[in-house]
Design a protein around this motif. Structure first.
Motif, short mmCIF file in Angstrom:
data_model
loop_
_atom_site.label_atom_id
_atom_site.label_comp_id
_atom_site.label_asym_id
_atom_site.label_seq_id
_atom_site.Cartn_x
_atom_site.Cartn_y
_atom_site.Cartn_z
N LEU A 42 -29.50 80.83 37.12
CA LEU A 42 -29.70 82.23 36.73
C LEU A 42 -28.38 82.88 36.30
O LEU A 42 -28.34 83.64 35.33
CB LEU A 42 -30.32 83.02 37.88
CG LEU A 42 -31.78 82.74 38.20
CD1 LEU A 42 -32.23 83.55 39.40
CD2 LEU A 42 -32.66 83.07 37.00
N LEU A 43 -27.32 82.59 37.03
CA LEU A 43 -26.01 83.19 36.71
C LEU A 43 -25.49 82.68 35.37
O LEU A 43 -24.86 83.43 34.63
CB LEU A 43 -25.00 82.87 37.82
CG LEU A 43 -25.22 83.65 39.12
CD1 LEU A 43 -24.38 83.08 40.24
CD2 LEU A 43 -24.89 85.12 38.92
N THR A 44 -25.78 81.42 35.06
CA THR A 44 -25.38 80.87 33.76
C THR A 44 -26.06 81.65 32.64
O THR A 44 -25.43 82.04 31.66
CB THR A 44 -25.74 79.38 33.67
OG1 THR A 44 -25.10 78.70 34.75
CG2 THR A 44 -25.27 78.77 32.36
N ILE A 45 -27.39 81.91 32.81
CA ILE A 45 -28.12 82.70 31.82
C ILE A 45 -27.58 84.15 31.82
O ILE A 45 -27.44 84.77 30.78
CB ILE A 45 -29.64 82.66 32.12
CG1 ILE A 45 -30.15 81.22 32.04
CG2 ILE A 45 -30.41 83.55 31.15
CD1 ILE A 45 -31.53 81.01 32.65
N GLY A 46 -27.25 84.64 33.02
CA GLY A 46 -26.76 86.02 33.16
C GLY A 46 -25.42 86.26 32.48
O GLY A 46 -25.08 87.41 32.18
N THR A 47 -24.63 85.18 32.23
CA THR A 47 -23.35 85.37 31.54
C THR A 47 -23.56 85.98 30.15
O THR A 47 -22.66 86.61 29.62
CB THR A 47 -22.58 84.04 31.37
OG1 THR A 47 -23.41 83.12 30.68
CG2 THR A 47 -22.14 83.46 32.70
N LEU A 48 -24.78 85.78 29.60
CA LEU A 48 -25.09 86.36 28.30
C LEU A 48 -24.92 87.89 28.32
O LEU A 48 -24.48 88.49 27.33
CB LEU A 48 -26.52 86.00 27.88
CG LEU A 48 -26.77 84.53 27.50
CD1 LEU A 48 -28.26 84.28 27.31
CD2 LEU A 48 -26.01 84.17 26.24
N LEU A 49 -25.26 88.52 29.45
CA LEU A 49 -25.12 89.98 29.57
C LEU A 49 -23.65 90.38 29.51
O LEU A 49 -23.30 91.38 28.87
CB LEU A 49 -25.76 90.47 30.88
CG LEU A 49 -27.26 90.28 31.03
CD1 LEU A 49 -27.73 90.79 32.38
CD2 LEU A 49 -28.00 91.00 29.91
N LEU A 50 -22.79 89.62 30.19
CA LEU A 50 -21.35 89.90 30.18
C LEU A 50 -20.80 89.73 28.77
O LEU A 50 -20.03 90.58 28.29
CB LEU A 50 -20.65 88.94 31.16
CG LEU A 50 -19.14 89.08 31.30
CD1 LEU A 50 -18.76 90.46 31.82
CD2 LEU A 50 -18.58 88.00 32.23
N VAL A 51 -21.23 88.65 28.08
CA VAL A 51 -20.78 88.41 26.71
C VAL A 51 -21.23 89.54 25.79
O VAL A 51 -20.46 90.04 24.97
CB VAL A 51 -21.28 87.04 26.20
CG1 VAL A 51 -20.92 86.83 24.73
CG2 VAL A 51 -20.70 85.90 27.03
N CYS A 52 -22.49 89.99 25.96
CA CYS A 52 -23.04 91.12 25.18
C CYS A 52 -22.18 92.36 25.36
O CYS A 52 -21.83 93.04 24.38
CB CYS A 52 -24.46 91.46 25.65
SG CYS A 52 -25.72 90.53 24.84
N TRP A 53 -21.86 92.66 26.60
CA TRP A 53 -21.10 93.89 26.91
C TRP A 53 -19.71 93.82 26.28
O TRP A 53 -19.25 94.78 25.65
CB TRP A 53 -21.03 94.06 28.43
CG TRP A 53 -20.35 95.31 28.86
CD1 TRP A 53 -20.82 96.59 28.68
CD2 TRP A 53 -19.10 95.43 29.54
NE1 TRP A 53 -19.93 97.49 29.22
CE2 TRP A 53 -18.86 96.80 29.75
CE3 TRP A 53 -18.16 94.50 30.00
CZ2 TRP A 53 -17.71 97.28 30.40
CZ3 TRP A 53 -17.02 94.96 30.65
CH2 TRP A 53 -16.81 96.34 30.85
N LEU A 54 -19.02 92.68 26.42
CA LEU A 54 -17.67 92.53 25.87
C LEU A 54 -17.70 92.56 24.34
O LEU A 54 -16.84 93.19 23.71
CB LEU A 54 -17.03 91.23 26.37
CG LEU A 54 -16.72 91.19 27.87
CD1 LEU A 54 -16.31 89.79 28.31
CD2 LEU A 54 -15.63 92.19 28.23
N ALA A 55 -18.70 91.89 23.74
CA ALA A 55 -18.81 91.86 22.28
C ALA A 55 -19.10 93.26 21.76
O ALA A 55 -18.57 93.67 20.71
CB ALA A 55 -19.91 90.89 21.85
N ALA A 56 -19.91 94.04 22.48
CA ALA A 56 -20.25 95.41 22.06
C ALA A 56 -19.00 96.29 22.12
O ALA A 56 -18.77 97.12 21.23
CB ALA A 56 -21.35 95.98 22.95
N LEU A 57 -18.20 96.11 23.16
CA LEU A 57 -16.97 96.90 23.29
C LEU A 57 -16.03 96.59 22.12
O LEU A 57 -15.41 97.50 21.55
CB LEU A 57 -16.29 96.59 24.62
CG LEU A 57 -15.04 97.42 24.94
CD1 LEU A 57 -15.39 98.89 25.12
CD2 LEU A 57 -14.35 96.89 26.19
#
Lengths: 133, 126
Positions: A42-57
């Protein structure tokens, strides 16, 4: 022998499976073990959220504002709560694993005690995080 | 020329011929992630309600940028090692297993690069 592209399949139908899942009673220790792998996936899939947030910034103010608004929706908050609980569980149980790697805590009563400690620590850390947020 | 004996070459390397390489790096990244993941959650909590200017300013700090890139590296390395074992355990068709392993490695590298470059863009951006 096995090749790069696959292993020779054994006779699967007659080979006994261990643990035999139909009659296997899940204990705290085995349950937590399964949960460690589950939360890891689940955490591996959840890294997508962190990547989304950093890419958006990095993309600019509009993309960042849209992402922040998306993270503020109720369903994303539920998802983030699950993500934080999974992270704290995997972290605490990971530390338990590191102690085992060092050769400590193998006694059955110690394995159960550390298992309950991990569950309590996960609950406390998750709740503390969401009270602070 | 290799002066090692056949026994010396094979000893301790196991069937994957990697020895304890996978095991050791999984533990090394795990140890790194104990402080880094706690720091990451604290950072996300601090920035959860932040506007764009505040978030950008936060990433201008070399300490924050360095820790974030270090965390991303450890996270994706550790995730790749972990999911690799899940694939090894549960995918039994040779070509599916190999394709999944390659896709996993490429995805982890690309996502890690994307996230790290995004951090550096904010850090060094105007």
């Amino acid at each position: 022998m096995h090749s790069l592209w696959g292993q020779k399949q054994m006779n699967r139908s007659t080979r006994p499976l261990s643990p035999h899942l139909q009659v296997y009673r899940l204990q705290l220790t085995s349950g937590l073990s399964v949960l460690h792998r589950g939360t890891g996936i689940l955490l591996t899939i959840g890294t997508l959220l962190l990547v989304c947030w950093l890419a958006a910034l990095a993309a600019g103010p509009e993309a960042y504002a849209a992402t922040q608004a998306w993270f503020g929706t109720w369903y994303m908050k539920v998802l983030l709560f699950g993500w934080s609980a999974a992270l704290f569980y995997h972290l605490c149980n990971g530390i338990r694993h590191l102690f085992w790697d060092a050769g400590m805590g193998y006694e059955l009563k110690h394995a159960y005690a550390s298992g309950y400690a991990v569950l309590i620590a996960t609950a406390v850390l998750t709740l503390a995080t969401w009270i602070a947020a | 020329m290799n002066l090692r004996s056949s026994l010396g070459i094979v000893r301790g390397l196991g069937s994957a011929k990697n020895g304890t390489h996978h095991w050791w790096l999984q533990r090394l990244t795990a140890v790194a992630l104990v402080p880094l993941s706690i720091w990451l959650v604290a950072a996300i909590v601090c920035l959860s309600g932040a506007d764009y200017a505040t978030a950008v300013q936060w990433f201008k700090s070399p300490i924050n940028a360095a820790l974030m890139v270090a965390a991303l590296f450890a996270i994706f390395y550790h995730a790749q090692l972990g999911v690799q074992v899940v694939f090894e355990d549960y995918i039994h068709t040779g070509w599916v297993k190999m394709t999944a392993q390659i896709a996993l490695k490429f995805a982890c590298i690309l996502l890690g690069l994307l996230a790290a470059i995004a951090v550096l863009k904010v850090t060094f951006g105007a």
